[in-house]
Design an enzyme around this catalytic site. Sequence first.
Site, mmCIF file in Angstrom:
data_model
loop_
_atom_site.group_PDB
_atom_site.id
_atom_site.type_symbol
_atom_site.label_atom_id
_atom_site.label_comp_id
_atom_site.label_asym_id
_atom_site.label_seq_id
_atom_site.Cartn_x
_atom_site.Cartn_y
_atom_site.Cartn_z
ATOM 1 C CG PHE A 161 -32.456 -10.391 18.231
ATOM 2 C CD1 PHE A 161 -31.141 -10.000 17.998
ATOM 3 C CD2 PHE A 161 -33.465 -9.675 17.609
ATOM 4 C CE1 PHE A 161 -30.843 -8.922 17.169
ATOM 5 C CE2 PHE A 161 -33.180 -8.606 16.777
ATOM 6 C CZ PHE A 161 -31.869 -8.220 16.562
ATOM 7 C CE LYS A 185 -40.954 -16.095 23.824
ATOM 8 N NZ LYS A 185 -39.955 -15.970 22.708
ATOM 9 C CD GLU A 188 -38.642 -16.697 18.457
ATOM 10 O OE1 GLU A 188 -38.476 -16.033 19.512
ATOM 11 O OE2 GLU A 188 -39.572 -16.492 17.668
ATOM 12 N NE ARG A 189 -35.223 -13.951 14.929
ATOM 13 C CZ ARG A 189 -35.912 -12.836 14.826
ATOM 14 N NH1 ARG A 189 -35.484 -11.742 15.428
ATOM 15 N NH2 ARG A 189 -37.011 -12.792 14.113
ATOM 16 C CB SER A 238 -40.650 -5.020 17.525
ATOM 17 O OG SER A 238 -41.614 -6.050 17.543
ATOM 18 C CB CYS A 293 -33.923 -0.556 22.274
ATOM 19 S SG CYS A 293 -33.268 -0.468 23.933
ATOM 20 C CD GLU A 395 -36.540 -0.366 16.466
ATOM 21 O OE1 GLU A 395 -37.483 -1.164 16.415
ATOM 22 O OE2 GLU A 395 -35.881 -0.148 17.503
HETATM 23 P P1 NAD Z 1 -39.642 -8.942 18.610
HETATM 24 O O1 NAD Z 1 -40.733 -8.019 18.997
HETATM 25 O O2 NAD Z 1 -39.686 -9.591 17.284
HETATM 26 O O3 NAD Z 1 -39.563 -10.158 19.671
HETATM 27 C C1 NAD Z 1 -39.553 -9.914 21.053
HETATM 28 C C2 NAD Z 1 -40.170 -11.117 21.756
HETATM 29 O O4 NAD Z 1 -41.531 -11.263 21.342
HETATM 30 C C3 NAD Z 1 -39.466 -12.439 21.432
HETATM 31 O O5 NAD Z 1 -39.381 -13.192 22.622
HETATM 32 C C4 NAD Z 1 -40.388 -13.089 20.418
HETATM 33 O O6 NAD Z 1 -40.374 -14.492 20.492
HETATM 34 C C5 NAD Z 1 -41.758 -12.559 20.803
HETATM 35 N N1 NAD Z 1 -42.634 -12.408 19.636
HETATM 36 C C6 NAD Z 1 -42.272 -12.079 18.366
HETATM 37 N N2 NAD Z 1 -43.353 -12.007 17.575
HETATM 38 C C7 NAD Z 1 -44.427 -12.289 18.352
HETATM 39 C C8 NAD Z 1 -45.826 -12.354 18.114
HETATM 40 N N3 NAD Z 1 -46.324 -12.128 16.912
HETATM 41 N N4 NAD Z 1 -46.642 -12.661 19.131
HETATM 42 C C9 NAD Z 1 -46.151 -12.888 20.364
HETATM 43 N N5 NAD Z 1 -44.825 -12.838 20.658
HETATM 44 C C10 NAD Z 1 -43.976 -12.545 19.672
HETATM 45 O O7 NAD Z 1 -38.269 -8.155 18.835
HETATM 46 P P2 NAD Z 1 -36.804 -8.595 18.428
HETATM 47 O O8 NAD Z 1 -36.656 -8.536 16.952
HETATM 48 O O9 NAD Z 1 -36.423 -9.838 19.134
HETATM 49 O O10 NAD Z 1 -35.959 -7.415 19.099
HETATM 50 C C11 NAD Z 1 -35.743 -6.171 18.493
HETATM 51 C C12 NAD Z 1 -36.733 -5.141 18.964
HETATM 52 O O11 NAD Z 1 -36.697 -5.004 20.377
HETATM 53 C C13 NAD Z 1 -36.445 -3.751 18.419
HETATM 54 O O12 NAD Z 1 -37.649 -3.160 18.033
HETATM 55 C C14 NAD Z 1 -35.842 -3.025 19.613
HETATM 56 O O13 NAD Z 1 -35.982 -1.631 19.593
HETATM 57 C C15 NAD Z 1 -36.616 -3.625 20.725
HETATM 58 N N6 NAD Z 1 -35.948 -3.450 22.004
HETATM 59 C C16 NAD Z 1 -36.448 -2.529 22.857
HETATM 60 C C17 NAD Z 1 -35.823 -2.302 24.052
HETATM 61 C C18 NAD Z 1 -36.350 -1.275 25.012
HETATM 62 O O14 NAD Z 1 -35.922 -1.277 26.141
HETATM 63 N N7 NAD Z 1 -37.249 -0.399 24.625
HETATM 64 C C19 NAD Z 1 -34.668 -3.032 24.398
HETATM 65 C C20 NAD Z 1 -34.193 -3.984 23.493
HETATM 66 C C21 NAD Z 1 -34.836 -4.180 22.293
#
Ligand code: NAD
Length: 512
Positions: A161, A185, A188-189, A238, A293, A395
Amino acid sequence: MTMDTAVHVDSSGEDIGHWIDGRRMVAADDRSQPVYNPATGESAYAVSLGSVETVDQAVQAARRALPTWADTPPAKRAQVMFRYRELFYANLETIAELISREHGKTLADATGEAMRGIEVVEFVCGIPQVLKGEFNEQVANGVDCFGIRQPVGVCVGITPFNFPAMVPMWMFPMALACGNTFILKPSERVPSCSIFLAELLQEAGLPDGMMNVVNGDKEAVDALLTHEMVDAVSFVGSTPVGHYIYSKGTEAGKRVQALCGAKNHMIVLPDADIDQAVNAAMGAAYGSAGERCMAISVAVAVGDETANSFVEALAPKIRALKIGPYTDPAAEMGPVITKDAVERIEGYVDEGVKQGAELVVDGRGISLQGYENGFFTGGTLLDRVTPDMSVYRDEIFGPVLSVVRTGNFEDAVNLINTHAYGNGSAVFTRDGDAARTFVRRVQTGMVGVNVPIPVPVAYHSFGGWKQSLFGDHHIHGPEGVRFYTKLKTVTGRWPSGIRDGAQFNFERGSDV
Ligand code: NAD
């Protein structure tokens, strides 16, 4: 792009839907959920959550489109990117508005994010140059050898998001320019920006089916990870989800890169310019409400004197932070993404205090007049944090900075090197020797020297180490080209170089 096809900037009660095979659609078998404006806590429309059938429709479209696009000369693919760049700039305000309204970050920050995204498009405008292979003439008598890079196939991007434009743009411009077709994909937020970016691609001349957006949650992700026509998956999000996606995707035979969570440290050495370090910490810890991140969430002060002056100078600046909705041009920091996020962040602060951290600035429980239902939490500063505390280990992904005090440089570097995450790190010093030692020894994928958020420019590659990345490739830049292409090595000879008789033995060098 005509504005009447633009996405829902003022609409209400609608469903964002998907972008499949060149058109917007809402499928009957999808579930849906509300999309919130984090500043007001209100929802005016919903987003479809793609079903297995919807995912299949998008994958089939991408697979049908693949042969034509993979065969299109790279210079022609680049022409689409040139036009895309122009359209992107022309629509920059709309893009920033779409980002801010669903994410909550300030418009200036949203514009900055979009500009970092367009850098990748600018990089791939030169894709014919980047795709040039290697050639060796006369590797044996009459034999030449060369390597070419060909598209991987149908590629998927699953994005978080916190960067509704930039992170998808780390992926789809690279993948498309390399001759692949793509299914995004998004989170969704924050679903609207991705659809808008896909619509702009169509206007830039990208044929239908080559870029698709399926909104959704785990159901859509699982369907993509196991679909037999998907060849590669890029994930940013994450660590637990990234680990799941890496395992499940590779098990299904896909090429996967999963960029994950972080706990980025900045070391402040006694010789550092404290004002510079404090300003750097302000932007890096509290910009975008710490939802980056590459945000700095730990400041490691070497020596008590350094720590005291750092904390003393930082605290009043945090108290003076202008917190507000993105519609307020004076706001420096917006809300966080959800009500749950407020509770999680403030819960970590509670726990930190219980475990013995010193609460210097308390951002919990703030309420903004007129925005009482918004998802706001203030900037928090914790001092004398120790490595066993959850505020240090986990985190938090919010506007919370922990100060850890160490006695020397060695201990400060060891702290970073023994942390589970390894995304970014930074050192603040005037000592070139210390900076060089830090760069050589620190166990993170991206390193800053007097730069708090060392996000590489688009022509370098972005990625972390340890629990911050699963897979072999960093994203965008040269590593992105490697991820989105397969290497083929050709060894050839022409009739004039062919020797008489069959060769039964393996031979090397000039005798091949
Ligand atoms: P998230 O992991 O909750 O979601 C990321 C994606 O995965 C979304 O599209 C979501 O719909 C999908 N998703 C969520 N739960 C899932 C599941 N159980 N099974 C399959 N798909 C699922 O992350 P977030 O809260 O949207 O974003 C924040 C996180 O992203 C933080 O941990 C941040 O550090 C990380 N991030 C990392 C980088 C990097 O380059 N390393 C960059 C930006 C954000």
